[in-house]
Scaffold this active site. Structure first.
Site, mmCIF file in Angstrom:
data_model
loop_
_atom_site.group_PDB
_atom_site.id
_atom_site.type_symbol
_atom_site.label_atom_id
_atom_site.label_comp_id
_atom_site.label_asym_id
_atom_site.label_seq_id
_atom_site.Cartn_x
_atom_site.Cartn_y
_atom_site.Cartn_z
ATOM 1 C CB ILE A 63 -0.932 -0.006 1.241
ATOM 2 C CG1 ILE A 63 -1.828 1.237 1.285
ATOM 3 C CG2 ILE A 63 -0.165 -0.144 2.545
ATOM 4 C CD1 ILE A 63 -2.879 1.194 2.428
ATOM 5 C CB SER A 64 1.285 4.178 -2.209
ATOM 6 O OG SER A 64 1.308 3.452 -3.407
ATOM 7 C CD GLN A 65 6.351 7.591 2.030
ATOM 8 O OE1 GLN A 65 7.022 7.091 1.130
ATOM 9 N NE2 GLN A 65 6.697 8.673 2.668
#
Ligand code: SAM
Length: 222
Positions: A63-65
């Protein structure tokens, strides 16, 4: 187990942090503030859900930052009712943020089991997102043109097919379609914003450096 109140406070702190780090679009900050990121990560990672970091979601994906999600969303300049295509559904968090912005969201993921899990999650949280499994670099022709396309994996170049699925400026009296893509090599990518000004004319702007998992596909894969 952490209570909803704790998550609410941590989410608000994350929003403040995003603002301090340069996210200036209040609508994006509001969307980050109302999307429950802890629901998009495995239980074991929930205590870290509101840290500004990428987290594993299985199948060697992340899950992206939160800063990355906020930054890409800000560049997309999402308006309510915009048709937005996401390449790389992953956990569904970016798609949920786009829904919170009032967009009509389409999202493509190449990993079928990941998408099956995310489909159930998004539905259980009340997010309506059109989802499909496949190679997102080929876009979603039957749903084009899009007001925005966001690629959430590192590419070697902006896929031509996706550029051609953007709305042309002035079509239906609307602004130019935007494509936001991290482009570079496996180590680092530059975030690019493309705006489609005419059939074959694009304005291109480069901004900061990021590091994504690779885009795997027929066009622009790494
Ligand atoms: N947007 C996601 C989120 O909010 O959790 C983050 C996604 S993760 C950084 C990148 C995702 O892109 C992975 O789930 C990966 O499987 C997917 N992906 C990579 N290449 C793809 C392609 N050609 N088409 C669709 N999905 C792709």
């Amino acid at each position: 187990m952490l209570s909803d109140g704790v998550f609410d406070r941590r989410r608000q702190r994350l929003v403040d942090q995003m603002r301090e780090h340069g996210i200036s679009d209040e609508r994006v900050l509001a969307a980050i503030g109302s999307t429950h990121r802890h629901r998009f990560v495995e239980k074991a990672f929930r205590p870290r859900a509101y840290e500004d970091e990428a987290l594993p979601i299985g199948m060697k994906q992340t899950i992206s930052q939160p800063f990355t999600v906020a930054y890409q969303t800000m560049l997309l300049d999402v308006q309510p009712g915009d048709r937005i295509l996401e390449v790389g559904t992953g956990s569904g968090y970016q798609a949920a943020v786009l829904c919170e912005m009032g967009a009509r969201v389409f999202s493509i993921e190449r990993h079928r089991p990941l998408l099956a899990r995310t489909r159930d999650l998004l539905a259980s949280l009340g997010y309506r997102v059109a989802l499909k499994t496949g190679d997102g670099t080929l876009g979603w022709a039957s749903q084009a043109p899009f007001d925005g396309v966001v690629i959430t994996a590192g590419a070697s170049e902006a896929p031509e097919t996706l550029l051609r699925q953007l709305r042309i400026e002035g079509e239906d009296d609307k602004p130019a379609g935007r494509l936001v893509a991290p482009v570079g090599n496996r180590e680092t990518q530059t975030m690019w914003l493309y705006r489609r000004l005419a059939e074959d004319r694009y304005e291109k702007t480069a901004s900061r450096q990021f590091k994504f998992v690779p885009l795997i596909g027929q066009q622009g894969g790494l």
